[in-house]
Scaffold this motif. Sequence first.
Motif, PDB file in Angstrom:
ATOM      1  N   ASP A 170      -4.756  -5.058 -35.941  1.00 16.89           N
ATOM      2  CA  ASP A 170      -5.351  -3.731 -35.749  1.00 16.89           C
ATOM      3  C   ASP A 170      -4.289  -2.648 -35.520  1.00 16.89           C
ATOM      4  OD1 ASP A 170      -7.501  -2.116 -35.835  1.00 16.89           O
ATOM      5  OD2 ASP A 170      -8.167  -2.458 -33.787  1.00 16.89           O
ATOM      6  N   GLY A 171      -3.174  -2.770 -36.206  1.00 15.49           N
ATOM      7  CA  GLY A 171      -2.133  -1.749 -36.121  1.00 15.49           C
ATOM      8  C   GLY A 171      -1.474  -1.637 -34.760  1.00 15.49           C
ATOM      9  N   GLY A 172      -1.746  -2.599 -33.876  1.00 11.55           N
ATOM     10  CA  GLY A 172      -1.184  -2.517 -32.530  1.00 11.55           C
ATOM     11  C   GLY A 172      -1.996  -1.634 -31.593  1.00 11.55           C
ATOM     12  N   LEU A 173      -3.199  -1.263 -32.022  1.00 12.25           N
ATOM     13  CA  LEU A 173      -4.029  -0.355 -31.218  1.00 12.25           C
ATOM     14  C   LEU A 173      -4.402  -0.957 -29.871  1.00 12.25           C
ATOM     15  CD1 LEU A 173      -6.698   1.370 -33.476  1.00 12.25           C
ATOM     16  CD2 LEU A 173      -5.080   2.453 -31.942  1.00 12.25           C
ATOM     17  N   ASP A 174      -4.636  -2.269 -29.854  1.00 13.52           N
ATOM     18  CA  ASP A 174      -5.018  -2.920 -28.603  1.00 13.52           C
ATOM     19  C   ASP A 174      -3.819  -3.534 -27.898  1.00 13.52           C
ATOM     20  OD1 ASP A 174      -7.694  -2.324 -29.098  1.00 13.52           O
ATOM     21  OD2 ASP A 174      -7.905  -4.068 -30.396  1.00 13.52           O
ATOM     22  N   GLY A 175      -2.635  -3.180 -28.362  1.00 12.90           N
ATOM     23  CA  GLY A 175      -1.441  -3.779 -27.798  1.00 12.90           C
ATOM     24  C   GLY A 175      -1.317  -5.219 -28.251  1.00 12.90           C
ATOM     25  N   TYR A 176      -0.335  -5.911 -27.710  1.00  8.34           N
ATOM     26  CA  TYR A 176      -0.194  -7.335 -28.025  1.00  8.34           C
ATOM     27  C   TYR A 176      -0.493  -8.111 -26.753  1.00  8.34           C
ATOM     28  CZ  TYR A 176       1.635  -6.006 -32.520  1.00  8.34           C
ATOM     29  OH  TYR A 176       1.754  -5.489 -33.774  1.00  8.34           O
TER      30      TYR A 176
ATOM     31  N   CYS B 156       3.420  -1.963 -26.439  1.00  8.39           N
ATOM     32  CA  CYS B 156       2.215  -1.696 -25.645  1.00  8.39           C
ATOM     33  C   CYS B 156       1.148  -0.995 -26.478  1.00  8.39           C
ATOM     34  CB  CYS B 156       2.565  -0.864 -24.421  1.00  8.39           C
ATOM     35  SG  CYS B 156       3.154   0.799 -24.784  1.00  8.39           S
ATOM     36  N   GLY B 157       1.562  -0.345 -27.555  1.00 13.86           N
ATOM     37  CA  GLY B 157       0.602   0.313 -28.436  1.00 13.86           C
ATOM     38  C   GLY B 157       0.129   1.662 -27.933  1.00 13.86           C
ATOM     39  N   SER B 158       0.775   2.227 -26.924  1.00  8.62           N
ATOM     40  CA  SER B 158       0.406   3.572 -26.444  1.00  8.62           C
ATOM     41  C   SER B 158       0.480   4.582 -27.580  1.00  8.62           C
ATOM     42  CB  SER B 158       1.367   4.050 -25.359  1.00  8.62           C
ATOM     43  OG  SER B 158       1.491   3.142 -24.334  1.00  8.62           O
TER      44      SER B 158
ATOM     45  N   ASN C  99      -7.438   2.594 -40.451  1.00  5.98           N
ATOM     46  CA  ASN C  99      -6.331   3.345 -41.044  1.00  5.98           C
ATOM     47  C   ASN C  99      -5.366   3.750 -39.925  1.00  5.98           C
ATOM     48  OD1 ASN C  99      -8.948   4.541 -42.831  1.00  5.98           O
ATOM     49  ND2 ASN C  99      -7.255   3.594 -43.903  1.00  5.98           N
ATOM     50  N   TYR C 100      -4.102   3.834 -40.280  1.00  4.32           N
ATOM     51  CA  TYR C 100      -3.097   4.094 -39.261  1.00  4.32           C
ATOM     52  C   TYR C 100      -2.072   5.087 -39.761  1.00  4.32           C
ATOM     53  CZ  TYR C 100      -5.348  -0.212 -38.050  1.00  4.32           C
ATOM     54  OH  TYR C 100      -6.307  -1.141 -37.808  1.00  4.32           O
ATOM     55  N   ARG C 101      -1.826   6.126 -38.959  1.00  2.00           N
ATOM     56  CA  ARG C 101      -0.725   7.029 -39.265  1.00  2.00           C
ATOM     57  C   ARG C 101       0.576   6.440 -38.734  1.00  2.00           C
ATOM     58  NH1 ARG C 101      -1.529  13.040 -39.183  1.00  2.00           N
ATOM     59  NH2 ARG C 101      -3.406  13.399 -40.361  1.00  2.00           N
ATOM     60  N   THR C 102       0.451   5.714 -37.618  1.00  2.00           N
ATOM     61  CA  THR C 102       1.600   4.974 -37.089  1.00  2.00           C
ATOM     62  C   THR C 102       1.093   3.639 -36.589  1.00  2.00           C
ATOM     63  OG1 THR C 102       3.470   5.028 -35.565  1.00  2.00           O
ATOM     64  CG2 THR C 102       1.414   5.999 -34.767  1.00  2.00           C
ATOM     65  N   TRP C 103       1.948   2.670 -36.614  1.00  2.00           N
ATOM     66  CA  TRP C 103       1.540   1.335 -36.164  1.00  2.00           C
ATOM     67  C   TRP C 103       2.766   0.602 -35.657  1.00  2.00           C
ATOM     68  CZ3 TRP C 103       2.208   3.007 -41.048  1.00  2.00           C
ATOM     69  CH2 TRP C 103       3.043   2.272 -41.892  1.00  2.00           C
ATOM     70  N   VAL C 104       2.519  -0.517 -34.928  1.00  2.00           N
ATOM     71  CA  VAL C 104       3.624  -1.294 -34.369  1.00  2.00           C
ATOM     72  C   VAL C 104       3.506  -2.728 -34.877  1.00  2.00           C
ATOM     73  CG1 VAL C 104       4.710  -2.127 -32.256  1.00  2.00           C
ATOM     74  CG2 VAL C 104       3.717   0.146 -32.298  1.00  2.00           C
ATOM     75  N   GLU C 105       4.562  -3.200 -35.527  1.00  2.00           N
ATOM     76  CA  GLU C 105       4.576  -4.561 -36.067  1.00  2.00           C
ATOM     77  C   GLU C 105       5.317  -5.486 -35.120  1.00  2.00           C
ATOM     78  OE1 GLU C 105       6.483  -4.005 -39.824  1.00  2.00           O
ATOM     79  OE2 GLU C 105       4.760  -3.009 -40.709  1.00  2.00           O
TER      80      GLU C 105
ATOM     81  N   ALA D 237      -2.457   7.011 -28.903  1.00  2.00           N
ATOM     82  CA  ALA D 237      -2.292   8.467 -28.855  1.00  2.00           C
ATOM     83  C   ALA D 237      -2.466   9.075 -30.232  1.00  2.00           C
ATOM     84  CB  ALA D 237      -0.912   8.816 -28.296  1.00  2.00           C
ATOM     85  N   ASP D 238      -1.907   8.390 -31.226  1.00  2.00           N
ATOM     86  CA  ASP D 238      -1.983   8.887 -32.596  1.00  2.00           C
ATOM     87  C   ASP D 238      -3.431   8.907 -33.087  1.00  2.00           C
ATOM     88  OD1 ASP D 238      -0.491   9.529 -35.115  1.00  2.00           O
ATOM     89  OD2 ASP D 238      -1.687   7.837 -35.781  1.00  2.00           O
ATOM     90  N   LYS D 239      -4.152   7.851 -32.804  1.00  2.00           N
ATOM     91  CA  LYS D 239      -5.545   7.771 -33.230  1.00  2.00           C
ATOM     92  C   LYS D 239      -6.368   8.873 -32.571  1.00  2.00           C
ATOM     93  CE  LYS D 239      -9.380   4.490 -33.645  1.00  2.00           C
ATOM     94  NZ  LYS D 239      -9.548   4.439 -35.082  1.00  2.00           N
ATOM     95  N   ARG D 240      -6.079   9.123 -31.276  1.00  2.00           N
ATOM     96  CA  ARG D 240      -6.833  10.150 -30.571  1.00  2.00           C
ATOM     97  C   ARG D 240      -6.450  11.556 -31.005  1.00  2.00           C
ATOM     98  NH1 ARG D 240      -5.873   7.695 -24.610  1.00  2.00           N
ATOM     99  NH2 ARG D 240      -7.551   6.182 -24.521  1.00  2.00           N
ATOM    100  N   GLU D 241      -5.166  11.770 -31.257  1.00  2.00           N
ATOM    101  CA  GLU D 241      -4.720  13.119 -31.617  1.00  2.00           C
ATOM    102  C   GLU D 241      -5.340  13.572 -32.942  1.00  2.00           C
ATOM    103  OE1 GLU D 241      -2.644  15.001 -29.654  1.00  2.00           O
ATOM    104  OE2 GLU D 241      -2.513  16.696 -31.011  1.00  2.00           O
TER     105      GLU D 241
END
Lengths: 177, 275
Positions: B120-126, B81-83, B98-104, B87-91
């Motif tokens: 986009d690192g999973g920021l918008d979900g899949y 879901c990319g939550s 750039n991504y501190r964490t991402w979902v492949e 959260a990481d981008k906002r924190e």
Amino acid sequence: MSKHALHLIVVMVSIVAMAGAGLALKARFIPESFGLYGAYRADAIDEEARRAVRHGTNASCFGCHPYEATIHLEGDHTTISCEFCHGTYSDHITDKKKTGTLPVKKGQEITTLCLRCHNTEIKARSTIVIKTVGMPDHLAKQNVKVTHTCNQCHHVHAPLKYINEAKKITGLMEAES
Amino acid sequence: MKMVEPPQEMDRRSFVKKVLGGTIAGSLFLVFPMDGDGINFQEGLPSGELPEEIPGIKNRRYDIHNQKFAFIVDITRCIGCGSCCVADKREYQVPDGNYRTWVERYIKDFDDQVYVDCPDGGLDGYQKPRDDIPVDARDTFFVPKLCNMCKEPPCTQVCPVGATFISPDGFVLMDNDRCVGCAYCIQACPYSARFLHPVTRITEKCTWCYHRIRKGLLPACVEVCPTGARKFGSLNDEQSEVYKILKGPGVLTVLKQSMGTWPALYYMGQRLEVI
């Protein structure tokens, strides 16, 4: 006094001067907390630990929003973070005062948000973890217009709230008739 | 024989004084947040009631030499879901791209070909299935990635200025004042967890939200994960989920084990293809 004494004194004085300069430079350039835990500046750990927290927890939202809290905690969406859909705590509250309004998602945005998790077409979604629906098949199956957004039937905080209520009512009506 | 009268009254008084003094000082010790390491625990914390999500840290003395944490990612529960990414981008207000964490997203077909994407690192979900793959998918799954918090981190070994280091409590952290932005660590990291901040020109990396942990809160990505795919906890707490999982018989793997980095980030339900 030998004629070489002056040389000796010059050598000694320069050694002392250079050692002094070396020590002074070392004191000047090595950070205070360097070497406390290892070959790095130990204060960097504290600096990182002092970074401002931007996300609260759901509990920090529920303190001021008891109505939403009741609905959210009753439904099937209890594990969802308030801040994921609404935005971060620190964009809303600073020093216990409201400093910003968090946007509320509307219309098609809500459907997009729901489908981040509940889209059957994304085959990788574990059915043990989550219920998924295919759009617009789900709308057709439920005999509603394909333009309907999710929140027209599902309460976003407790997705089955209205559905279950409706089922209860229709159940009663069936029993009476 | 003359008995020497001991100054009993004085003794009692001083005794009481000492005991009272000690008691008051002791209780003050407990009342005031113990900032043995110079941390004000209330600083930068959201107001209101905050639960103690990691027991034994909030308002206690933090013994930096006696801490052990673990992060477990359960692949079988991740729904992509990319939550966590949001959260990481906002924190950290991570800059775009750039991504501190991402979902492949991994897709395997019946010929064992592996297709990986990460828009986009999973920021918008899949939101959409991959339509550029001509074959039938056999296995599809999401893999969240973040700093592995290696016990033998290659990134700290290559830093020429001592700006990245492994702290006594096991976190690989950055010294933002010392970093010169040479990016050696970015090349050294086998997990590509580091990036150069485009504005400050210093390296940034996931810290497992060290600032939250030190205040007794879970990392932001764990906080928002709706399915419990990301788990974090202290191994000093025998009731914590991660302690039970690590002690239990389930299969846990790490990424790139052969590199000898000894990550503290474990994966459950991980497939061989994931690197």
